[in-house]
Design an enzyme around this catalytic site. Structure first.
Site, short mmCIF file in Angstrom:
data_model
loop_
_atom_site.label_atom_id
_atom_site.label_comp_id
_atom_site.label_asym_id
_atom_site.label_seq_id
_atom_site.Cartn_x
_atom_site.Cartn_y
_atom_site.Cartn_z
N GLU A 60 -67.30 39.76 -14.14
CA GLU A 60 -66.67 40.64 -13.16
C GLU A 60 -66.05 41.84 -13.88
O GLU A 60 -65.21 41.69 -14.75
CB GLU A 60 -65.58 39.85 -12.42
CG GLU A 60 -64.70 40.69 -11.54
CD GLU A 60 -63.54 39.88 -10.95
OE1 GLU A 60 -63.48 38.65 -11.20
OE2 GLU A 60 -62.70 40.48 -10.27
N ASP A 75 -62.33 36.58 -12.65
CA ASP A 75 -60.90 36.47 -12.92
C ASP A 75 -60.28 35.33 -12.13
O ASP A 75 -60.79 34.92 -11.10
CB ASP A 75 -60.18 37.77 -12.53
CG ASP A 75 -60.57 38.90 -13.48
OD1 ASP A 75 -61.12 38.60 -14.56
OD2 ASP A 75 -60.34 40.07 -13.12
N ASP A 80 -57.95 35.23 -10.08
CA ASP A 80 -57.11 35.72 -8.99
C ASP A 80 -57.92 35.71 -7.69
O ASP A 80 -59.06 35.25 -7.66
CB ASP A 80 -56.57 37.12 -9.31
CG ASP A 80 -57.70 38.11 -9.55
OD1 ASP A 80 -58.87 37.77 -9.25
OD2 ASP A 80 -57.42 39.22 -10.04
N ASP A 127 -59.29 38.11 -5.91
CA ASP A 127 -60.54 38.88 -5.94
C ASP A 127 -61.62 38.12 -6.68
O ASP A 127 -62.77 38.08 -6.24
CB ASP A 127 -60.32 40.23 -6.63
CG ASP A 127 -59.70 41.24 -5.67
OD1 ASP A 127 -59.62 40.92 -4.47
OD2 ASP A 127 -59.31 42.32 -6.14
#
Ligand code: 0RA
Length: 686
Positions: free
Chosen positions: A453, A526, A528, A530
């Site tokens: 990503e 990641d 998180d 997103d």
């Protein structure tokens, strides 16, 4: 084998037979519960709950409670008849003890009517017992409370009455602690348990399933560890740690819930429950204006991610019934082609749930139902009742047929567009995308590709990798949400085009797994929201268009560490909060010890003068981009040290079918959802 201390009384001979009986379970746990990872661990809970659900389906239990207690204890309580405690005529042992210590002894007691919910679960609670360091069975029956305890499946005494029943009525409670020498980890996950119980509540209409999370309520938990039926403790459980599921509407409510955020193409949910071929068939469906189809299939309350004969029967009957209706009403003219299966499934949400005496599962993952009679049964039940539904709901019928005609049109247009794209050679012969940093090996069996990503993490991965066998494909931003896109639109998307070319397999009818350019495709996003979203989108993409990459075990998810812990010169990485604390303690201990030795050697000082705290630095990684190339290699890419999670069909199905509130892993929004609805309606039909 467990080396337990010999019991006091003459229990030794018995102990040996019990061990022999459950021995295969401890030797090959995977054969009984699928795996010894988190899925297998949670299977223990499902197994115990299944037994209570059987008691509910037989009409005797109304409420089933799952308590999560501190130190990885789980307690399952029901208000059924209570497992019989009196000696079984043939075995001369308490029926309770037989259920707990004999393989497949589950529902064979109490004569006839009792039904075992078979399948992958349904192996019997004795399997849970064999795989638990400690299990306690409590029964309220005949106004008494009966208890027996076991250690790795071995009774620690006889079934004893320990006084009067504490709560009104009868019931069974099983409290257990999974064996850490069997399972890779023994930490239970609340969202996983909530998901499963919600699903079971939808599948067992009218039953109330409750989860109580008491992992942070030590005092209460202690009382329940003494007795699951403690009335005082029962009354003191806070509402804030209670989750209640109860659906009068059963799978019709399930469909309504799956569609609650979608635009509908049909008012009434269609629902039928009928028996055919000795199979109990339940189907609920409703059309939406979405593009995709959601069809969930269950046999004996077990989810079948790959469908099977029941879904096949549903599909033929659906297509046949809609075509017959459309012809009869003149909505399809003589010259018109029939609606295809694809046409009638677009935008459709369906649940098929059957109960069959002898379920047969197929495929590597046992994810597919194989009983041929299930196909006939579902087709018969649906054919009759759906035709009647269309006659009784002419407005819904018109809207449904209109919806199907529209998707037939769109299908033809999309096919034309795709043919043009593919004919033009959009993919074939195209060179590898510029953003792909390929590996030098041309041998797919040793090669792997990281889908990373963001450009910055992509840059680190490119410098950190072993270029011999590791390729990097950075993905920018959110890839196209394939849920809504058709194949022609997808092929126009550059990120997806790059991915398809890099994989080498082509797509659609041209897809060929033999052309896969890498043995391992590793998604690295990641830690998180997103990242989780991008991961879900990728999983959906792979599942929809490259499913063999998943079913043949080529897709993985990288597990980058969450923390870097440094004490003195020593650096370690942690993958959870818990592990971070463990590492910190360990490093500080060993350093304190080292310093003590140092000073003792030099100045002969006492322990008290050594400082208790030693400086540590902890870095929390929010994204892969925060790691430099060396760190990324060490923690996430080096085959010797990294942790990879292989994507299962189950993961992909969850991502694809139900990744909204129902299956999402953040507890808060869902907790709110349950609670607001719990207050608003008396019968909790959400
Ligand atoms: C067989 C017979 C009877 C109860 C049960 C099984 C039973 C099993 C489980 C497992 C979990 N909870 C359960 N509750 C009941 C009772 C037969 C009778 O009372 O006549």
């Amino acid at each position: 084998m467990p080396k337990s201390t010999p019991p006091k009384s003459g229990y030794t001979a018995q102990q040996i037979t019990v061990l022999e009986g459950l021995d295969p379970v401890r030797k090959r746990p995977g054969m009984y519960i699928g795996s010894t990872g988190p899925q297998g661990l949670h299977h223990l809970v499902w197994e115990v709950v299944d037994n209570s659900i059987d008691e509910a389906m037989a009409g005797h239990a109304k409420r089933i409670l799952v308590r999560m207690l501190p130190d990885n204890y789980v307690q399952v309580v029901d208000d059924g008849r209570g497992i019989p405690v009196d000696p079984h005529p043939q075995f001369k042992t308490s029926a309770l003890e037989l259920v707990m210590t004999k393989l497949h002894a589950g529902g064979k007691f109490g004569g006839g009517g009792y039904k075992v919910s078979g399948g992958l679960h349904g192996v019997g609670v004795s399997v849970v017992n064999a795989l638990s360091t400690l299990l306690r069975a409590e029964v309220q029956r005949e106004k008494q409370r009966w208890v027996q305890e076991y250690h790795r499946g071995v009774p620690q005494g006889k079934v004893k009455s320990v006084g009067r029943a504490q709560l009104p009525g009868t019931g069974t409670a099983v409290t257990f602690h999974p064996d850490p020498t069997i399972f890779t980890e023994i930490i239970f996950d609340l969202p996983t348990i909530l998901d499963h119980l919600r699903q079971q509540a939808y599948l067992t209409k009218g039953v109330t399933l409750i989860v109580e999370d008491l992992r942070n309520h030590a005092a209460l938990a202690e009382r329940f560890m003494e007795s699951a039926f403690d009335p005082k403790a029962t009354g003191a459980v806070p509402l804030t740690s209670t989750y209640t599921f109860h659906f009068e509407g059963g799978i019709a409510a399930f469909v309504r819930h799956l569609n609650h955020r979608k635009e509908l193409a049909q008012d009434a949910v269609f629902y039928v429950e009928k028996e055919a071929e000795e199979i109990n068939v339940e189907v609920a469906l409703q059309y939406t204006k979405d593009y995709k189809e959601t069809a969930l299939a269950f046999a004996n309350n077990i989810f079948n991610p790959e469908g099977g004969t029941h879904i096949a029967g549903f599909r033929t009957a659906l297509t046949r019934t809609l075509n017959a209706y459309a012809r009869a009403k003149g909505m399809l003219k003589e010259k018109d082609e029939n609606l295809t299966g694809e046409d009638v499934r677009e935008g459709l949400t369906t649940i098929v749930s059957i109960k069959v005496k002898d379920p047969q599962f197929e495929g590597q993952t046992k994810a597919k139902l194989g009983n041929p009679e299930a196909q006939t049964a579902v087709a018969t039940v649906l054919g009759d009742s759906f035709a009647a539904f269309l006659e009784e709901h002419p407005r819904d019928a018109e809207s449904i047929i209109g919806r199907c005609l529209l998707s037939a049109q769109a299908r033809k247009a999309a096919r034309a567009a795709r043919d043009t794209v593919l004919r033009k050679g959009a993919l074939e012969g195209l060179t590898l995308p510029g953003k792909l940093a390929d590996c030098s090996s041309r041998d797919p069996s040793v090669s792997e590709m990281f889908i990373v990503e963001g450009d910055s993490a992509g840059g680190s991965a490119k410098s950190g990798r072993n270029r011999e066998f590791q390729a990097i494909l950075p993905l920018r931003g959110k890839i196209l949400n394939v849920e809504r896109a058709r194949i022609d639109k997808m092929l126009a998307n550059n990120e997806i085009k790059s991915l398809i070319i890099a994989l080498g397999t082509n797509i659609g009818e041209q897809f060929d797994i033999a052309k896969l350019r890498y043995d391992r495709i590793i998604i690295a996003t990641d830690a998180d929201v997103d990242g989780a979203h991008i991961r879900t989108l990728l999983l959906t993409l792979f599942w929809r268009y490259f499913s063999k990459v998943i079913t043949e075990g080529h897709l993985y998810i990288a597990q980058p560490p969450l923390f870097r812990v440094q004490v003195g010169k020593e650096v370690r990485y942690a993958y959870s909060d818990h592990q971070r604390d463990d590492i910190l303690r360990e490093l500080q201990e060993s350093r304190k010890h080292g310093k003590t030795q140092e000073r003792k050697n030099k100045e002969a000082k006492t322990d008290e003068e050594i400082p208790a705290e030693i400086k540590a630095s902890i870095q929390r990684y929010k994204g892969l981009g925060e790691m430099n190339p060396e760190q990324l290699w060490e923690t996430t890419m080096d085959p010797e040290r990294r942790v990879l999670k292989r994507v299962t069909v189950d993961d992909a199905q969850k991502a694809d079918a139900i990744f909204d509130v129902l299956m999402g892993s953040d507890v808060e929004p869902r907790k709110k959802f349950i609670q607001t609805h719990a207050k608003a309606v008396k019968n909790l039909d959400i």
